[in-house]
Design a protein around this motif. Structure first.
Motif, PDB file in Angstrom:
ATOM      1  N   LYS A  41      15.732  48.718  60.004  1.00 10.74           N
ATOM      2  CA  LYS A  41      15.355  49.149  58.653  1.00 10.74           C
ATOM      3  C   LYS A  41      16.388  48.655  57.629  1.00 10.74           C
ATOM      4  CE  LYS A  41      15.747  53.232  56.228  1.00 10.74           C
ATOM      5  NZ  LYS A  41      16.057  54.619  56.193  1.00 10.74           N
ATOM      6  N   TYR A  42      17.657  48.779  57.948  1.00 15.55           N
ATOM      7  CA  TYR A  42      18.700  48.303  57.033  1.00 15.55           C
ATOM      8  C   TYR A  42      18.654  46.787  56.864  1.00 15.55           C
ATOM      9  CZ  TYR A  42      21.120  52.708  56.329  1.00 15.55           C
ATOM     10  OH  TYR A  42      21.437  53.973  55.954  1.00 15.55           O
ATOM     11  N   LYS A  43      18.403  46.061  57.951  1.00 20.13           N
ATOM     12  CA  LYS A  43      18.295  44.608  57.848  1.00 20.13           C
ATOM     13  C   LYS A  43      17.134  44.230  56.928  1.00 20.13           C
ATOM     14  CE  LYS A  43      18.056  43.100  62.140  1.00 20.13           C
ATOM     15  NZ  LYS A  43      18.138  42.313  63.375  1.00 20.13           N
ATOM     16  N   MET A  44      16.017  44.897  57.078  1.00 18.89           N
ATOM     17  CA  MET A  44      14.853  44.592  56.246  1.00 18.89           C
ATOM     18  C   MET A  44      15.123  44.909  54.775  1.00 18.89           C
ATOM     19  SD  MET A  44      12.575  43.137  57.892  1.00 18.89           S
ATOM     20  CE  MET A  44      11.358  43.241  56.632  1.00 18.89           C
ATOM     21  N   GLU A  45      15.717  46.048  54.521  1.00 24.50           N
ATOM     22  CA  GLU A  45      16.029  46.427  53.146  1.00 24.50           C
ATOM     23  C   GLU A  45      17.025  45.454  52.520  1.00 24.50           C
ATOM     24  OE1 GLU A  45      17.368  50.481  53.269  1.00 24.50           O
ATOM     25  OE2 GLU A  45      15.333  51.264  53.531  1.00 24.50           O
ATOM     26  N   SER A  46      18.009  45.049  53.283  1.00 27.92           N
ATOM     27  CA  SER A  46      19.009  44.108  52.770  1.00 27.92           C
ATOM     28  C   SER A  46      18.378  42.762  52.449  1.00 27.92           C
ATOM     29  CB  SER A  46      20.130  43.916  53.793  1.00 27.92           C
ATOM     30  OG  SER A  46      20.830  45.114  53.987  1.00 27.92           O
ATOM     31  N   ALA A  47      17.542  42.275  53.351  1.00 27.92           N
ATOM     32  CA  ALA A  47      16.878  40.986  53.120  1.00 27.92           C
ATOM     33  C   ALA A  47      15.970  41.074  51.899  1.00 27.92           C
ATOM     34  CB  ALA A  47      16.078  40.576  54.350  1.00 27.92           C
ATOM     35  N   GLN A  48      15.245  42.158  51.779  1.00 25.61           N
ATOM     36  CA  GLN A  48      14.345  42.327  50.635  1.00 25.61           C
ATOM     37  C   GLN A  48      15.135  42.385  49.326  1.00 25.61           C
ATOM     38  OE1 GLN A  48      12.143  46.000  50.599  1.00 25.61           O
ATOM     39  NE2 GLN A  48      10.652  45.206  49.152  1.00 25.61           N
ATOM     40  N   LYS A  49      16.228  43.113  49.303  1.00 25.19           N
ATOM     41  CA  LYS A  49      17.036  43.215  48.084  1.00 25.19           C
ATOM     42  C   LYS A  49      17.626  41.864  47.684  1.00 25.19           C
ATOM     43  CE  LYS A  49      18.290  48.062  48.645  1.00 25.19           C
ATOM     44  NZ  LYS A  49      19.365  49.003  48.964  1.00 25.19           N
ATOM     45  N   LEU A  57      17.350  36.342  39.501  1.00 24.36           N
ATOM     46  CA  LEU A  57      18.269  35.330  38.994  1.00 24.36           C
ATOM     47  C   LEU A  57      17.508  34.106  38.499  1.00 24.36           C
ATOM     48  CD1 LEU A  57      21.172  34.320  38.550  1.00 24.36           C
ATOM     49  CD2 LEU A  57      21.107  33.448  40.896  1.00 24.36           C
ATOM     50  N   ILE A  58      16.558  33.640  39.266  1.00 21.22           N
ATOM     51  CA  ILE A  58      15.768  32.479  38.858  1.00 21.22           C
ATOM     52  C   ILE A  58      14.981  32.788  37.591  1.00 21.22           C
ATOM     53  CG2 ILE A  58      13.809  31.007  39.492  1.00 21.22           C
ATOM     54  CD1 ILE A  58      14.789  31.208  42.393  1.00 21.22           C
ATOM     55  N   ASN A  59      14.354  33.952  37.549  1.00 24.32           N
ATOM     56  CA  ASN A  59      13.548  34.339  36.380  1.00 24.32           C
ATOM     57  C   ASN A  59      14.412  34.446  35.125  1.00 24.32           C
ATOM     58  OD1 ASN A  59      11.234  35.154  34.971  1.00 24.32           O
ATOM     59  ND2 ASN A  59      11.728  37.310  35.327  1.00 24.32           N
ATOM     60  N   GLN A  60      15.549  35.106  35.234  1.00 20.51           N
ATOM     61  CA  GLN A  60      16.435  35.252  34.077  1.00 20.51           C
ATOM     62  C   GLN A  60      16.981  33.896  33.630  1.00 20.51           C
ATOM     63  OE1 GLN A  60      16.984  37.971  32.282  1.00 20.51           O
ATOM     64  NE2 GLN A  60      15.586  39.101  33.593  1.00 20.51           N
ATOM     65  N   PHE A  61      17.323  33.059  34.591  1.00 27.18           N
ATOM     66  CA  PHE A  61      17.824  31.733  34.258  1.00 27.18           C
ATOM     67  C   PHE A  61      16.750  30.926  33.532  1.00 27.18           C
ATOM     68  CE2 PHE A  61      18.860  27.296  35.258  1.00 27.18           C
ATOM     69  CZ  PHE A  61      20.154  27.257  34.770  1.00 27.18           C
ATOM     70  N   GLU A  95      25.653  39.620  38.664  1.00 28.47           N
ATOM     71  CA  GLU A  95      24.708  40.572  39.254  1.00 28.47           C
ATOM     72  C   GLU A  95      24.211  40.072  40.613  1.00 28.47           C
ATOM     73  OE1 GLU A  95      23.624  43.709  38.133  1.00 28.47           O
ATOM     74  OE2 GLU A  95      25.402  43.398  36.881  1.00 28.47           O
ATOM     75  N   PHE A  96      23.939  38.785  40.687  1.00 29.79           N
ATOM     76  CA  PHE A  96      23.481  38.216  41.951  1.00 29.79           C
ATOM     77  C   PHE A  96      24.585  38.294  43.010  1.00 29.79           C
ATOM     78  CE2 PHE A  96      22.908  34.599  44.844  1.00 29.79           C
ATOM     79  CZ  PHE A  96      21.685  34.956  45.394  1.00 29.79           C
ATOM     80  N   ARG A  97      25.804  37.940  42.651  1.00 30.80           N
ATOM     81  CA  ARG A  97      26.923  38.014  43.593  1.00 30.80           C
ATOM     82  C   ARG A  97      27.138  39.450  44.075  1.00 30.80           C
ATOM     83  NH1 ARG A  97      28.408  34.367  46.585  1.00 30.80           N
ATOM     84  NH2 ARG A  97      30.441  35.266  46.784  1.00 30.80           N
ATOM     85  N   LYS A  98      26.983  40.400  43.173  1.00 42.94           N
ATOM     86  CA  LYS A  98      27.122  41.802  43.551  1.00 42.94           C
ATOM     87  C   LYS A  98      26.042  42.180  44.574  1.00 42.94           C
ATOM     88  CE  LYS A  98      26.901  44.603  40.128  1.00 42.94           C
ATOM     89  NZ  LYS A  98      26.801  45.614  39.091  1.00 42.94           N
ATOM     90  N   ALA A  99      24.811  41.712  44.362  1.00 43.14           N
ATOM     91  CA  ALA A  99      23.730  41.989  45.314  1.00 43.14           C
ATOM     92  C   ALA A  99      24.015  41.352  46.670  1.00 43.14           C
ATOM     93  CB  ALA A  99      22.394  41.493  44.762  1.00 43.14           C
ATOM     94  N   ILE A 112      23.087  34.328  55.261  1.00 41.22           N
ATOM     95  CA  ILE A 112      24.073  34.436  54.185  1.00 41.22           C
ATOM     96  C   ILE A 112      24.503  33.038  53.741  1.00 41.22           C
ATOM     97  CG2 ILE A 112      26.361  35.300  53.568  1.00 41.22           C
ATOM     98  CD1 ILE A 112      24.196  37.468  53.919  1.00 41.22           C
ATOM     99  N   ASP A 113      24.677  32.133  54.698  1.00 35.31           N
ATOM    100  CA  ASP A 113      25.046  30.753  54.351  1.00 35.31           C
ATOM    101  C   ASP A 113      23.960  30.087  53.508  1.00 35.31           C
ATOM    102  OD1 ASP A 113      27.384  31.092  55.764  1.00 35.31           O
ATOM    103  OD2 ASP A 113      26.645  30.065  57.567  1.00 35.31           O
ATOM    104  N   GLU A 114      22.697  30.322  53.851  1.00 31.58           N
ATOM    105  CA  GLU A 114      21.590  29.748  53.082  1.00 31.58           C
ATOM    106  C   GLU A 114      21.557  30.316  51.656  1.00 31.58           C
ATOM    107  OE1 GLU A 114      19.223  27.389  53.772  1.00 31.58           O
ATOM    108  OE2 GLU A 114      20.377  26.968  55.576  1.00 31.58           O
ATOM    109  N   ILE A 115      21.851  31.581  51.526  1.00 28.51           N
ATOM    110  CA  ILE A 115      21.881  32.197  50.194  1.00 28.51           C
ATOM    111  C   ILE A 115      23.046  31.638  49.390  1.00 28.51           C
ATOM    112  CG2 ILE A 115      22.267  34.392  48.991  1.00 28.51           C
ATOM    113  CD1 ILE A 115      20.454  35.659  51.125  1.00 28.51           C
TER     114      ILE A 115
END
Length: 159
Positions: A41-49, A57-61, A95-99, A112-115
Motif C-alpha cells: 500500500k505504501y509503495k503504491m501511494e508513493s508511486a502515485q504521489k 510539474l509539467i503542467n505548471q511549467f 515542490e517536486f524535489r520535496k515530493a 528513483i533513478d528514472e525520476i
C-alpha cells in the motif's frame, strides 16, 4: 497397568503443544501477510504521489512557458518578469524535489533513478527563447518520459 488419567493427560499435553505450534504459525503467516499488504500500500501511494507531482510539474511549467510566450508576443517580457518566472519555476522544482524526497523511501532505486533523469531533463533542455512548437515538443518529451516510467513502476511494484 497404565493409569488412564496419565494417558489422557499425555494426549492433552501433546494436543496442546500441536495447537500452540499451529496457532503460532498461523499468527506469523498472517502477520507477514499483513505487513506485506501494508508495505505494498505504501509503495503504491508513493508511486502515485510521485507521478502526480511529475504531472503537476509539467503542467505548471507549461503554464509558465505559455505566459512567457504571451508576454513576448506583446513585447512585455523584460528582466523583471524574467526574474518572476524564474522564481515560479524554482518554486515548482522545489515542490517536486520535496515530493521525491518524501515518497522515495518505499520505491525501488531504478524508479528513483528514472525520476531523477526526468527531473534533469528540465535543466538540460530548457530554452526560454525557443518557439512555441519547440516548447510543445519539449513538453511532449517530458510526458513521454513520465509515461515510460509508469509501466516500469507498475512492474517493479508487482502490479
Amino acid at each position: 497397568m497404565i493409569d488412564t488419567s496419565l494417558v489422557f493427560n499425555s494426549i492433552s499435553a501433546i494436543c496442546l503443544i500441536i495447537a500452540t505450534y499451529f496457532t503460532y504459525k498461523n499468527y506469523s503467516f498472517f502477520k507477514t501477510l499483513e505487513n506485506e499488504n501494508h508495505f505494498y500500500k505504501y509503495k503504491m501511494e508513493s508511486a502515485q504521489k510521485l507521478l502526480v507531482a511529475s504531472m503537476i510539474l509539467i503542467n505548471q511549467f507549461q503554464d509558465i512557458m505559455n505566459e512567457v510566450f504571451d508576454l513576448q508576443e506583446n513585447n512585455k517580457f523584460n528582466e523583471e518578469t524574467n526574474k518572476a518566472f524564474d522564481t515560479k519555476i524554482d518554486f515548482q522544482f522545489d515542490e517536486f524535489r520535496k515530493a521525491v524526497i518524501e515518497n522515495s523511501l518505499f520505491l525501488p532505486q531504478n524508479i528513483i533513478d528514472e525520476i531523477e533523469v526526468f527531473y534533469e531533463m528540465f535543466f538540460e533542455e530548457t530554452n526560454l527563447k525557443g518557439s512555441k512548437e519547440e516548447i510543445e515538443t519539449y513538453i511532449d518529451n517530458l510526458l513521454d518520459k513520465i509515461e515510460s516510467i509508469s509501466p516500469s513502476a507498475a512492474v517493479q511494484l508487482n502490479l
